[in-house]
Scaffold this motif. Structure first.
Motif, PDB file in Angstrom:
ATOM      1  N   LYS A   1      -2.658 -18.397   6.374  1.00  0.00           N
ATOM      2  CA  LYS A   1      -2.867 -18.392   7.825  1.00  0.00           C
ATOM      3  C   LYS A   1      -4.038 -17.502   8.213  1.00  0.00           C
ATOM      4  O   LYS A   1      -4.903 -17.896   9.012  1.00  0.00           O
ATOM      5  N   VAL A   2      -4.113 -16.292   7.651  1.00  0.00           N
ATOM      6  CA  VAL A   2      -5.196 -15.379   8.042  1.00  0.00           C
ATOM      7  C   VAL A   2      -6.533 -15.827   7.445  1.00  0.00           C
ATOM      8  O   VAL A   2      -7.585 -15.581   8.048  1.00  0.00           O
ATOM      9  N   ILE A   3      -6.509 -16.502   6.292  1.00  0.00           N
ATOM     10  CA  ILE A   3      -7.755 -17.065   5.754  1.00  0.00           C
ATOM     11  C   ILE A   3      -8.334 -18.083   6.728  1.00  0.00           C
ATOM     12  O   ILE A   3      -9.551 -18.211   6.862  1.00  0.00           O
ATOM     13  N   GLY A   4      -7.452 -18.773   7.439  1.00  0.00           N
ATOM     14  CA  GLY A   4      -7.885 -19.785   8.405  1.00  0.00           C
ATOM     15  C   GLY A   4      -8.278 -19.231   9.759  1.00  0.00           C
ATOM     16  O   GLY A   4      -8.420 -19.999  10.718  1.00  0.00           O
ATOM     17  N   GLN A   5      -8.476 -17.903   9.869  1.00  0.00           N
ATOM     18  CA  GLN A   5      -8.856 -17.281  11.138  1.00  0.00           C
ATOM     19  C   GLN A   5     -10.164 -16.495  10.989  1.00  0.00           C
ATOM     20  O   GLN A   5     -10.199 -15.275  11.188  1.00  0.00           O
ATOM     21  N   PRO A   6     -11.276 -17.177  10.632  1.00  0.00           N
ATOM     22  CA  PRO A   6     -12.534 -16.447  10.389  1.00  0.00           C
ATOM     23  C   PRO A   6     -13.095 -15.758  11.625  1.00  0.00           C
ATOM     24  O   PRO A   6     -13.968 -14.891  11.507  1.00  0.00           O
TER      25      PRO A   6
ATOM     26  N   LYS B   1     -11.607  -9.697   7.210  1.00  0.00           N
ATOM     27  CA  LYS B   1     -11.436  -9.296   5.813  1.00  0.00           C
ATOM     28  C   LYS B   1     -10.251  -8.359   5.648  1.00  0.00           C
ATOM     29  O   LYS B   1      -9.470  -8.472   4.682  1.00  0.00           O
ATOM     30  N   GLU B   2     -10.084  -7.439   6.587  1.00  0.00           N
ATOM     31  CA  GLU B   2      -9.018  -6.447   6.481  1.00  0.00           C
ATOM     32  C   GLU B   2      -7.634  -7.095   6.571  1.00  0.00           C
ATOM     33  O   GLU B   2      -6.718  -6.716   5.826  1.00  0.00           O
ATOM     34  N   VAL B   3      -7.458  -8.085   7.470  1.00  0.00           N
ATOM     35  CA  VAL B   3      -6.133  -8.707   7.581  1.00  0.00           C
ATOM     36  C   VAL B   3      -5.833  -9.562   6.350  1.00  0.00           C
ATOM     37  O   VAL B   3      -4.674  -9.674   5.932  1.00  0.00           O
ATOM     38  N   ILE B   4      -6.873 -10.164   5.752  1.00  0.00           N
ATOM     39  CA  ILE B   4      -6.659 -10.894   4.499  1.00  0.00           C
ATOM     40  C   ILE B   4      -6.211  -9.939   3.406  1.00  0.00           C
ATOM     41  O   ILE B   4      -5.242 -10.196   2.677  1.00  0.00           O
ATOM     42  N   LEU B   5      -6.923  -8.810   3.274  1.00  0.00           N
ATOM     43  CA  LEU B   5      -6.568  -7.823   2.251  1.00  0.00           C
ATOM     44  C   LEU B   5      -5.142  -7.311   2.438  1.00  0.00           C
ATOM     45  O   LEU B   5      -4.382  -7.179   1.480  1.00  0.00           O
TER      46      LEU B   5
END
Length: 353
Positions: A204-209, A215-219
């Motif tokens: 889901k967060v990968i789909g929110q560029p 980057k921080e929320v993906i990590l």
């Protein structure tokens, strides 16, 4: 830019059951052939049986962007971490031929069944099966049932480096030893739901560029996934004890224990090889075969992770951190850190404040 590849086949002189391929990659400008070329060499290590099977089959080496046919720019995060939903049609289109993915690959089967060939061994997979593959695993699917579905998370080493704390590197190496030869984990219903939800959260967060802290929320979401998966593995009986370690796994385990104790002071392969009564070359060969990374890669990962932690969270000066990590001088530490992060230690510390 045109890329040419040549391969040299080598047999390790100290081991009859192992060999390696040296791949030379040459880059030449097609607009101006007279321009100088840049060459890189990458060694990939295999057991002899795997290599013999490879030469008889068509094998592909792909990165995340190539697998997903992504139109993104080269520096887009989604070329370094991505996720997809698997079904029978997608698997037959993209993953039915033997492939090495230049990434860690985590697959969770949600429904249906399939045969998964990993390093030319066949595994039956079904719902609540998790599969963890490294860049050293050659794999492909076959005989998917029509109702097959699953989730797949792809994480490049470059992105993994940005997430890893020293403790997480240690866990990743330790589990990698066990999971290399048997990269399957059977989950109960509760654990399967937890891992499914964590993988969906990462996707889901990968789909929110457009997120301001993309980057921080993906990590953060990836770190939460990693911790929950580590917790599941830690509780499994097959990952406790040492009774079923083979010779290579025992060497890796001993290397990891030495590394955790000595990485701040000892930066050379020879130190660890001598402690294990092995040559530096043979230790590198074993570590590369099991994990897909060299001994130096692991030493530098641990140093880089600790350097980031000290720069972020300690009051130590750059000179004191240099001494703490036993670099010869501040210049050597600065060059090492900039090569790994793209920033000088001072700039990195300012960026974190």
């Amino acid at each position: 830019m045109t890329i040419y590849m040549t391969a040299n086949i080598n047999r390790h002189r100290k081991s009859r059951d192992m060999c390696w391929i040296s791949i030379n990659i040459h880059r030449k400008c097609c607009c101006c052939p007279s321009k100088s070329t840049r060459s890189d060499t990458k060694a990939i290590y295999f057991c002899k049986e795997l290599f013999q099977a490879m030469v008889k089959n068509s094998v592909h080496i792909k990165n995340i962007g190539e697998l997903l046919s992504l139109p993104y720019l080269a520096n887009d995060i989604r070329t370094r971490i991505n996720s997809l939903v698997l079904d029978c049609n997608l698997v037959e289109r993209q993953l039915s031929a033997p492939v090495f993915l230049n990434a860690a690959t985590i697959i969770l089967v949600l429904s249906g069944t399939a045969q998964l060939n990993i390093n030319y061994r066949s595994y039956f997979i079904q719902a609540n099966t998790a599969v963890l593959l490294s860049a050293s695993h050659l794999f492909h699917f076959r005989d998917c049932s029509p109702d097959f579905s699953g989730l797949c998370l792809l994480v490049s080493k470059e992105f993994m480096d940005e997430m890893d704390s020293t403790d997480m590197i240690y866990r990743r190496i330790r589990y990698g030893v066990k999971l290399y030869n048997t990269p399957m984990v059977g989950l109960n219903e509760e654990d399967s739901i937890l891992i499914r939800d964590r993988m969906l959260a990462v996707g889901k967060v990968i789909g929110q560029p457009g997120h301001l802290y993309y980057k921080e929320v993906i990590l953060n979401s990836l770190f939460a996934f990693y911790l929950d998966f580590s917790n599941i593995i830690d509780r499994k009986e097959e990952f406790k004890g040492e009774g079923n370690l083979n010779r290579y796994e025992s060497v890796i385990k001993a290397f990891i224990e030495l590394l955790v104790r000595h990485y701040r002071k000892e930066h050379k392969v020879e130190f660890y090889a001598t402690k294990l009564n092995l040559s530096a070359h043979y230790l590198t060969l074993i570590v590369k075969r099991i994990t897909g990374q060299s001994v130096c890669d692991f030493i530098f990962e641990m140093l880089f992770s600790e350097a980031r932690n000290l720069l972020k969270h300690s009051p130590l000066s750059i000179q004191e951190i240099t001494a703490e990590l036993h670099f010869s001088d501040q210049s050597a530490f600065g060059k090492f850190f900039k090569r790994k992060s793209g920033f000088s230690p001072i700039d990195y510390r300012k960026k974190q404040s």
